[in-house]
Design a protein around this motif. Structure first.
Motif, mmCIF file in Angstrom:
data_model
loop_
_atom_site.group_PDB
_atom_site.id
_atom_site.type_symbol
_atom_site.label_atom_id
_atom_site.label_comp_id
_atom_site.label_asym_id
_atom_site.label_seq_id
_atom_site.Cartn_x
_atom_site.Cartn_y
_atom_site.Cartn_z
ATOM 1 N N TRP A 166 0.849 -1.187 0.000
ATOM 2 C CA TRP A 166 0.000 0.000 0.000
ATOM 3 C C TRP A 166 0.886 1.239 0.000
ATOM 4 O O TRP A 166 2.049 1.189 0.395
ATOM 5 C CB TRP A 166 -0.940 0.023 1.212
ATOM 6 C CG TRP A 166 -0.257 -0.123 2.547
ATOM 7 C CD1 TRP A 166 -0.108 -1.270 3.271
ATOM 8 C CD2 TRP A 166 0.388 0.919 3.330
ATOM 9 N NE1 TRP A 166 0.600 -1.031 4.438
ATOM 10 C CE2 TRP A 166 0.902 0.299 4.495
ATOM 11 C CE3 TRP A 166 0.577 2.278 3.145
ATOM 12 C CZ2 TRP A 166 1.582 1.021 5.472
ATOM 13 C CZ3 TRP A 166 1.265 2.999 4.120
ATOM 14 C CH2 TRP A 166 1.746 2.362 5.272
ATOM 15 N N VAL A 167 0.311 2.329 -0.460
ATOM 16 C CA VAL A 167 0.978 3.632 -0.455
ATOM 17 C C VAL A 167 0.010 4.643 0.145
ATOM 18 O O VAL A 167 -1.169 4.666 -0.220
ATOM 19 C CB VAL A 167 1.390 4.066 -1.875
ATOM 20 C CG1 VAL A 167 1.967 5.475 -1.855
ATOM 21 C CG2 VAL A 167 2.404 3.095 -2.464
ATOM 22 N N CYS A 168 0.485 5.443 1.067
ATOM 23 C CA CYS A 168 -0.346 6.487 1.681
ATOM 24 C C CYS A 168 0.278 7.848 1.381
ATOM 25 O O CYS A 168 1.487 8.033 1.562
ATOM 26 C CB CYS A 168 -0.462 6.284 3.191
ATOM 27 S SG CYS A 168 -1.476 7.554 4.010
ATOM 28 N N GLU A 169 -0.545 8.776 0.955
ATOM 29 C CA GLU A 169 -0.065 10.129 0.658
ATOM 30 C C GLU A 169 -1.049 11.159 1.191
ATOM 31 O O GLU A 169 -2.239 10.884 1.346
ATOM 32 C CB GLU A 169 0.117 10.308 -0.855
ATOM 33 C CG GLU A 169 -1.099 9.955 -1.678
ATOM 34 C CD GLU A 169 -0.865 10.106 -3.170
ATOM 35 O OE1 GLU A 169 -0.057 10.973 -3.567
ATOM 36 O OE2 GLU A 169 -1.512 9.371 -3.935
ATOM 37 N N HIS A 170 -0.521 12.332 1.474
ATOM 38 C CA HIS A 170 -1.330 13.456 1.937
ATOM 39 C C HIS A 170 -1.306 14.512 0.845
ATOM 40 O O HIS A 170 -0.312 15.226 0.674
ATOM 41 C CB HIS A 170 -0.775 14.010 3.248
ATOM 42 C CG HIS A 170 -1.602 15.100 3.837
ATOM 43 N ND1 HIS A 170 -1.112 16.017 4.751
ATOM 44 C CD2 HIS A 170 -2.907 15.442 3.644
ATOM 45 C CE1 HIS A 170 -2.061 16.868 5.087
ATOM 46 N NE2 HIS A 170 -3.159 16.542 4.428
ATOM 47 N N VAL A 171 -2.377 14.591 0.083
ATOM 48 C CA VAL A 171 -2.448 15.513 -1.056
ATOM 49 C C VAL A 171 -3.041 16.829 -0.571
ATOM 50 O O VAL A 171 -4.162 16.860 -0.048
ATOM 51 C CB VAL A 171 -3.309 14.922 -2.190
ATOM 52 C CG1 VAL A 171 -3.296 15.842 -3.399
ATOM 53 C CG2 VAL A 171 -2.797 13.531 -2.572
ATOM 54 N N ARG A 172 -2.310 17.935 -0.765
ATOM 55 C CA ARG A 172 -2.730 19.247 -0.267
ATOM 56 C C ARG A 172 -2.918 20.230 -1.415
ATOM 57 O O ARG A 172 -2.245 20.155 -2.443
ATOM 58 C CB ARG A 172 -1.707 19.779 0.729
ATOM 59 C CG ARG A 172 -1.589 18.949 1.991
ATOM 60 C CD ARG A 172 -0.511 19.456 2.896
ATOM 61 N NE ARG A 172 0.808 19.344 2.278
ATOM 62 C CZ ARG A 172 1.937 19.647 2.899
ATOM 63 N NH1 ARG A 172 1.917 20.097 4.135
ATOM 64 N NH2 ARG A 172 3.098 19.514 2.271
ATOM 65 N N ASP A 173 -3.827 21.153 -1.210
ATOM 66 C CA ASP A 173 -4.158 22.098 -2.269
ATOM 67 C C ASP A 173 -3.026 23.080 -2.565
ATOM 68 O O ASP A 173 -2.870 23.528 -3.696
ATOM 69 C CB ASP A 173 -5.437 22.860 -1.908
ATOM 70 C CG ASP A 173 -5.311 23.614 -0.592
ATOM 71 O OD1 ASP A 173 -4.328 23.378 0.155
ATOM 72 O OD2 ASP A 173 -6.197 24.436 -0.291
ATOM 73 N N ASP A 174 -2.222 23.435 -1.544
ATOM 74 C CA ASP A 174 -1.151 24.408 -1.788
ATOM 75 C C ASP A 174 -0.127 23.882 -2.786
ATOM 76 O O ASP A 174 0.416 24.642 -3.586
ATOM 77 C CB ASP A 174 -0.471 24.797 -0.466
ATOM 78 C CG ASP A 174 0.055 23.586 0.291
ATOM 79 O OD1 ASP A 174 -0.275 22.450 -0.101
ATOM 80 O OD2 ASP A 174 0.794 23.776 1.272
ATOM 81 N N CYS A 175 0.125 22.569 -2.748
ATOM 82 C CA CYS A 175 1.077 21.994 -3.698
ATOM 83 C C CYS A 175 0.459 21.860 -5.084
ATOM 84 O O CYS A 175 1.157 21.971 -6.093
ATOM 85 C CB CYS A 175 1.559 20.629 -3.201
ATOM 86 S SG CYS A 175 2.951 19.930 -4.125
#
Length: 379
Positions: A166-175
């Motif tokens: 599995w892969v977990c990521e935190h996708v943020r709007d600023d990036c």
């Protein structure tokens, strides 16, 4: 003068004994109430009022957020929040002062051990690393096999299949709203991951003359704001064999949907991974069949899952979750993404992982029948 000292000592001793006795009595009362709650529904319904009346110093009514698997950490010290020690779903008001003190001591010891363990790390301050992982893994680790930490995601690697669990990521709007000019050109080939032995990793030769192409578990399009993060998504640990038609259409739309959610709500946490679904052989017999490719026998998943988690603006205790299961084969590019909505507990069952508890979006405002796993068999 000695008389005053003796009186003061007696007073201090009396007050100390009274406080200790009260703490012990509170702890015993809490344990007794918890045992009675199991058999007495009335006590269970009134538990909050009872615990509140027995609290000595007042308790906050806020729930303590926990991960799906309490206590999961790296080097015994990772916590996504200040309180991870209580069992899942436990009301902090039902914990005695004595238990709070024990938990505080245990947490302090874990932090001290973690600091001493990671203080010899080559890059970065250990506290910064802990905060970095805790930020990405806010909703817990689905599994703890061979964990690897990167700048933009955390993954669990499957050495036998040469792909990630599995892969977990935190996708943020600023990036998503900024762009590093160095990310305009993508690499010509995927890159080796030096943290994984070459014996257990795929390479470019494994993909030659096959029916599959490399797909990203964590999409590099989520990290165009930073060239280092962008390039990390091209490491083989993040690559998995995927059908070309699926990658260019349904999977691409699902990745775009994740970015739309991040822009709308500020950020989302995303778990992505492969699945190996069983197929029926006879009425009573099932088997798991999948292809392997190349000299490194890289496993080709039969399906992929993607779980999107975001905060609920009206209920901070439980996040909103969406689970999708997509077969690793060509799928009509015009199909509605909601057709692939799946129950997260089914994903847990077939993927062998455990995710946090939350409200599933398909049960809230998407009146689409969630397909069963047998509906998505890969022929």
């Amino acid at each position: 003068m000695s008389t005053y000292v003796a009186v003061a000592l007696c007073a201090i001793s009396g007050v100390s004994c009274f406080i200790i006795g009260a703490l012990v009595q509170q702890h015993l009362s809490f344990r007794k109430i918890k045992s009675v709650m199991v058999s007495d529904p009335y006590v269970y319904q009134c538990r909050r009022q009872i615990f509140s009346s027995l609290a000595m110093f007042g308790r906050s009514s806020e729930k303590i957020t926990t991960s799906a698997e309490t206590g999961h950490s790296i080097s015994g010290g990772l916590e996504s929040g200040s309180s991870r020690g209580f069992s899942e779903g436990q009301d902090p008001g039902s914990v005695s002062t004595f238990d709070h003190f024990v938990l505080w001591g245990r947490t302090t010891a874990q932090k001290a051990i973690s600091y001493m363990t990671l203080s010899v790390a080559q890059n970065g301050h250990p506290q910064e690393k802990l905060e970095h992982v805790a930020r990405i893994m806010k909703y817990g680790f689905p599994g703890m096999d061979d964990i690897h930490v990167y700048k933009n995601f955390v993954l669990s690697y499957d050495r036998r299949n040469r792909i990630a669990h599995w892969v977990c990521e935190h996708v943020r709007d600023d990036c998503l709203m900024s762009r590093d000019q160095r990310t305009l050109n993508k690499p010509n080939a995927y890159m080796a991951d030096t943290s994984i032995p070459a014996t257990f990793s795929a390479n470019m030769r494994d993909f030659k003359n096959t029916d599959w192409v490399g797909g990203h578990m964590a999409s590099p399009q989520n990290y165009k704001c930073d060239s280092v993060k962008f390039l990390e998504a091209y490491k083989f640990s993040n690559i998995v064999p995927i059908n070309r038609g699926l990658k260019n259409h349904i999977w691409f739309r699902l990745e775009n949907y994740v970015r739309e959610m991040a822009l709308e709500y500020g950020s989302v946490h995303v778990y992505t991974g492969p699945m190996f679904m069983p197929q029926r052989i006879t009425f009573r017999n099932w088997s798991v069949r999948y292809h392997v490719m190349g000299m490194n026998t890289v496993a080709v998943p039969t399906h992929f899952f993607k779980i999107i988690i975001r905060e609920d603006r009206f209920n901070s205790e439980l996040p909103i979750m969406e689970g999708y299961v997509v077969p690793n084969t060509y799928v009509d590019k015009d199909m509605d993404l909601r057709s692939f909505l799946s129950d997260i507990r089914d994903i847990e069952h077939f993927a062998g992982l455990k995710f946090c508890d939350g409200q599933q979006r398909d049960q809230l405002d998407l009146p689409v029948r969630a397909p069963s796993m047998s509906d998505l068999q890969n022929d």
